[in-house]
Design a protein around this motif. Sequence first.
Motif, short mmCIF file in Angstrom:
data_model
loop_
_atom_site.label_atom_id
_atom_site.label_comp_id
_atom_site.label_asym_id
_atom_site.label_seq_id
_atom_site.Cartn_x
_atom_site.Cartn_y
_atom_site.Cartn_z
N VAL A 166 0.85 -1.19 0.00
CA VAL A 166 0.00 0.00 0.00
C VAL A 166 0.89 1.24 0.00
O VAL A 166 1.94 1.26 0.66
CB VAL A 166 -0.97 0.00 1.21
N ASP A 167 0.47 2.27 -0.72
CA ASP A 167 1.30 3.47 -0.92
C ASP A 167 0.53 4.73 -0.52
O ASP A 167 0.11 5.51 -1.38
CB ASP A 167 1.73 3.53 -2.39
N ASP A 211 -7.02 1.46 9.15
CA ASP A 211 -7.08 0.18 9.84
C ASP A 211 -8.02 -0.80 9.13
O ASP A 211 -7.68 -1.97 8.93
CB ASP A 211 -7.55 0.40 11.28
N ASP A 212 -9.18 -0.33 8.71
CA ASP A 212 -10.13 -1.19 8.00
C ASP A 212 -9.53 -1.68 6.68
O ASP A 212 -9.68 -2.86 6.32
CB ASP A 212 -11.44 -0.44 7.73
N PHE A 213 -8.88 -0.77 5.96
CA PHE A 213 -8.25 -1.14 4.68
C PHE A 213 -7.20 -2.22 4.91
O PHE A 213 -7.20 -3.26 4.23
CB PHE A 213 -7.61 0.11 4.06
N VAL A 259 -4.86 -7.74 4.81
CA VAL A 259 -4.05 -8.69 5.57
C VAL A 259 -4.81 -10.00 5.80
O VAL A 259 -4.24 -11.10 5.69
CB VAL A 259 -3.59 -8.07 6.89
N ASP A 260 -6.08 -9.91 6.09
CA ASP A 260 -6.88 -11.13 6.26
C ASP A 260 -6.88 -11.96 4.98
O ASP A 260 -6.75 -13.19 5.01
CB ASP A 260 -8.31 -10.79 6.67
N ALA A 261 -7.04 -11.29 3.84
CA ALA A 261 -7.04 -12.00 2.56
C ALA A 261 -5.66 -12.55 2.22
O ALA A 261 -5.55 -13.61 1.59
CB ALA A 261 -7.52 -11.07 1.45
N ALA A 262 -4.62 -11.84 2.64
CA ALA A 262 -3.26 -12.28 2.34
C ALA A 262 -2.94 -13.60 3.02
O ALA A 262 -2.16 -14.40 2.49
CB ALA A 262 -2.26 -11.21 2.78
N PHE A 272 2.05 1.00 9.63
CA PHE A 272 3.21 0.26 10.14
C PHE A 272 2.78 -0.97 10.93
O PHE A 272 3.41 -2.03 10.85
CB PHE A 272 4.05 1.16 11.05
N SER A 273 1.72 -0.84 11.70
CA SER A 273 1.32 -1.91 12.61
C SER A 273 0.86 -3.17 11.87
O SER A 273 0.93 -4.27 12.41
CB SER A 273 0.21 -1.43 13.56
N HIS A 274 0.41 -3.01 10.64
CA HIS A 274 -0.07 -4.16 9.87
C HIS A 274 0.98 -4.74 8.93
O HIS A 274 0.82 -5.86 8.44
CB HIS A 274 -1.30 -3.74 9.04
N ALA A 275 2.03 -3.99 8.66
CA ALA A 275 2.97 -4.36 7.61
C ALA A 275 4.04 -5.33 8.11
O ALA A 275 4.46 -5.28 9.28
CB ALA A 275 3.64 -3.11 7.04
#
Length: 237
Positions: free
Chosen positions: A84-85, A106-108, A113-116, A142-145
């Motif tokens: 994501v950019d 966060d929703d995005f 991440v769930d699909a990944a 950052f927290s999701h990456a």
Amino acid sequence: MPAKILWVVNYDDVHDFADQAEAVGATGVAVRTDNDLGRAIDVFHDRGMQVFGWRWPSAKRDPAMREAEKVASAFVAGLDGYYVDPEGAPGRPYDWDQPGLEALADDFCRLVVDAAAGRVFGTTSHYRAAAVFADLPWQVFFSHADVLLPQAYWRVEGGVVGHGIPEDNYRKSLAFWAAAGADPALLVPMAGELAFARPREIAAYAEVAVAEGIDELHFYTYLDSVTEAVWTAVRDA
């Protein structure tokens, strides 16, 4: 095995792009999601390369979540990861440098991440991070990456970035992103832009990556105007 990722905005022929990626020894490509991801997945997987999607999503909820849903579908089709950019762009629908976008970010990220399902999710943006986009919700992204990709470009279409020194921008990107709250262990600065780079600068970018203990190289971006000398430097990096 060290990774070498060749990025692209758009291409005329996916096979021409694949030929160039193969010629420079790329282990994968990052394809903007307005291309035909399904076809890219088929072509590159047949050649033993990974395919990552990337995009600057809208900062408006409905179109942002449509992008996330599109990426989720691409994971079903075999996508290997997504970057994501989020950028600052005053007055544009994709301006993430605004207060109050944490919930949307966060929703995005959660949907992607769930699909990944364990595949790569990364964040890329300006190499100076919060020093240039103070209101962008950095901490959420950052927290999701699991990989963070500061755009440590030293020359772009608009001219020189910083002092135009690859090593300097590389190391500054590490410091700026760490100051914004990034985990230093996840940082992998990007090189670019290839159309305005010189061969010795590509070599310098690779050398500083080795010096920093980072074994992943990202090159932005594939274009017909990139010189053969630069392609050779990317191959040798």
